[in-house]
Write a protein that holds these residues in place. Sequence first.
Motif, PDB file in Angstrom:
ATOM      1  N   GLN A  30       0.800  -1.283   0.098  1.00 31.26           N
ATOM      2  CA  GLN A  30       0.130   0.138   0.124  1.00 31.26           C
ATOM      3  C   GLN A  30       0.976   1.362   0.313  1.00 31.26           C
ATOM      4  O   GLN A  30       0.470   2.144  -0.713  1.00 31.26           O
ATOM      5  N   GLY A  31       1.950   1.139   0.577  1.00 26.51           N
ATOM      6  CA  GLY A  31       3.179   2.366   0.644  1.00 26.51           C
ATOM      7  C   GLY A  31       3.638   2.632  -0.566  1.00 26.51           C
ATOM      8  O   GLY A  31       3.636   3.993  -1.246  1.00 26.51           O
ATOM      9  N   GLU A  32       3.826   1.632  -1.402  1.00 27.12           N
ATOM     10  CA  GLU A  32       4.253   1.862  -2.874  1.00 27.12           C
ATOM     11  C   GLU A  32       3.352   2.031  -3.818  1.00 27.12           C
ATOM     12  O   GLU A  32       3.486   3.132  -4.300  1.00 27.12           O
ATOM     13  N   LEU A  33       1.980   1.764  -3.665  1.00 32.28           N
ATOM     14  CA  LEU A  33       0.988   2.314  -4.548  1.00 32.28           C
ATOM     15  C   LEU A  33       0.693   3.816  -4.357  1.00 32.28           C
ATOM     16  O   LEU A  33       0.368   4.524  -4.899  1.00 32.28           O
ATOM     17  N   PHE A  34       0.678   4.014  -2.875  1.00 29.28           N
ATOM     18  CA  PHE A  34       0.479   5.368  -2.461  1.00 29.28           C
ATOM     19  C   PHE A  34       1.391   6.410  -2.976  1.00 29.28           C
ATOM     20  O   PHE A  34       1.190   7.438  -3.487  1.00 29.28           O
ATOM     21  N   SER A  39      -3.289  -4.515  12.359  1.00 29.52           N
ATOM     22  CA  SER A  39      -3.355  -2.951  11.828  1.00 29.52           C
ATOM     23  C   SER A  39      -2.000  -2.152  11.873  1.00 29.52           C
ATOM     24  O   SER A  39      -1.672  -1.345  11.146  1.00 29.52           O
ATOM     25  N   GLU A  40      -1.665  -2.050  13.242  1.00 30.70           N
ATOM     26  CA  GLU A  40      -0.650  -1.437  13.400  1.00 30.70           C
ATOM     27  C   GLU A  40       0.732  -1.854  12.793  1.00 30.70           C
ATOM     28  O   GLU A  40       1.714  -1.155  12.371  1.00 30.70           O
ATOM     29  N   ILE A  41       0.866  -3.137  12.511  1.00 32.73           N
ATOM     30  CA  ILE A  41       2.057  -3.636  11.688  1.00 32.73           C
ATOM     31  C   ILE A  41       1.974  -3.057  10.182  1.00 32.73           C
ATOM     32  O   ILE A  41       3.003  -3.057   9.908  1.00 32.73           O
ATOM     33  N   GLY A  42       0.758  -3.430   9.876  1.00 38.23           N
ATOM     34  CA  GLY A  42       0.817  -2.847   8.380  1.00 38.23           C
ATOM     35  C   GLY A  42       0.971  -1.224   8.371  1.00 38.23           C
ATOM     36  O   GLY A  42       1.705  -0.720   7.367  1.00 38.23           O
ATOM     37  N   ALA A  43       0.512  -0.408   9.335  1.00 33.66           N
ATOM     38  CA  ALA A  43       0.755   0.872   9.444  1.00 33.66           C
ATOM     39  C   ALA A  43       2.276   1.387   9.300  1.00 33.66           C
ATOM     40  O   ALA A  43       2.713   2.247   8.876  1.00 33.66           O
ATOM     41  N   ASN A  44       2.929   0.492  10.418  1.00 33.38           N
ATOM     42  CA  ASN A  44       4.414   0.752  10.456  1.00 33.38           C
ATOM     43  C   ASN A  44       4.942   0.377   9.050  1.00 33.38           C
ATOM     44  O   ASN A  44       6.149   1.000   8.693  1.00 33.38           O
ATOM     45  N   ALA A  45       4.682  -0.720   8.462  1.00 36.67           N
ATOM     46  CA  ALA A  45       5.288  -1.052   7.169  1.00 36.67           C
ATOM     47  C   ALA A  45       5.120   0.035   6.232  1.00 36.67           C
ATOM     48  O   ALA A  45       5.952   0.539   5.292  1.00 36.67           O
ATOM     49  N   PHE A  46       3.815   0.655   6.113  1.00 43.12           N
ATOM     50  CA  PHE A  46       3.478   1.919   5.089  1.00 43.12           C
ATOM     51  C   PHE A  46       4.349   2.729   5.616  1.00 43.12           C
ATOM     52  O   PHE A  46       5.020   3.450   4.463  1.00 43.12           O
ATOM     53  N   ALA A  47       4.238   3.147   6.598  1.00 40.14           N
ATOM     54  CA  ALA A  47       5.180   4.356   7.279  1.00 40.14           C
ATOM     55  C   ALA A  47       6.705   4.182   6.852  1.00 40.14           C
ATOM     56  O   ALA A  47       7.289   5.005   6.266  1.00 40.14           O
ATOM     57  N   GLY A  48       7.114   2.970   6.898  1.00 37.29           N
ATOM     58  CA  GLY A  48       8.619   2.841   6.558  1.00 37.29           C
ATOM     59  C   GLY A  48       8.745   2.951   5.008  1.00 37.29           C
ATOM     60  O   GLY A  48       9.849   3.609   4.834  1.00 37.29           O
ATOM     61  N   VAL A  49       8.060   2.650   3.991  1.00 37.37           N
ATOM     62  CA  VAL A  49       7.989   2.713   2.824  1.00 37.37           C
ATOM     63  C   VAL A  49       8.045   4.372   2.378  1.00 37.37           C
ATOM     64  O   VAL A  49       8.760   4.852   1.798  1.00 37.37           O
ATOM     65  N   CYS A  50       7.032   4.924   3.153  1.00 32.84           N
ATOM     66  CA  CYS A  50       6.883   6.461   2.869  1.00 32.84           C
ATOM     67  C   CYS A  50       8.241   7.247   3.519  1.00 32.84           C
ATOM     68  O   CYS A  50       8.948   8.249   3.097  1.00 32.84           O
TER      69      CYS A  50
END
Length: 184
Positions: A44-48, A163-174
């Motif tokens: 999701q981070g990459e798509l964003f 949900s927190e794990i996914g958000a951490n991964a998303f934030a890491g990509v960003c």
Amino acid sequence: MKEFPFPNKENSMQDLLQDYVFPKIESERVNEIFDDAWTLGEMQGELFLKEHKDDNPLDMLDILQKSGVTVVFQDIDYVLGKRRYFCEYLSGKNLLKIYRGSVKLWCENNGFSFEEGLNVILCHEYYHYLECHKIGMTSRRYQVPIIKLGPVKIGKTGVPSLSEIGANAFAGVCYKYLVKEEGS
């Protein structure tokens, strides 16, 4: 380059291990469900970032507001129990509360200006927005029984930490993008 200020993949596993429903997870599935949540967040981070590739600089507050999220700043350091909260996304109201005092302390401890640090924190929060409006709740991708009496399983609930794990991964990509952006 400043280190990523949220739990990375290795220490995000602690979120899962400390989840109140963790004892109900089948041990052979722990890595699988963790990896699923992490991979979803990264994807999701990459798509964003592809969607916002022309936004230079990437301004998460503006992106959230353009997404229809009402943003309210509160001048408090919000600590509940042993946990400090920086922001709270209230999906039913499409409202994001930002606790300025908590964010300020976090920024000071991590070597960010307030604006830089808030932008990083809002990457994490944007993932929660995506869960509610586009991708579905990561916490519900794996269900555990509410009550288990021998072979009988009654009810089901999700695993909140996913949900927190996914958000951490998303934030890491960003974050990698934001850091690269600062260096340009």
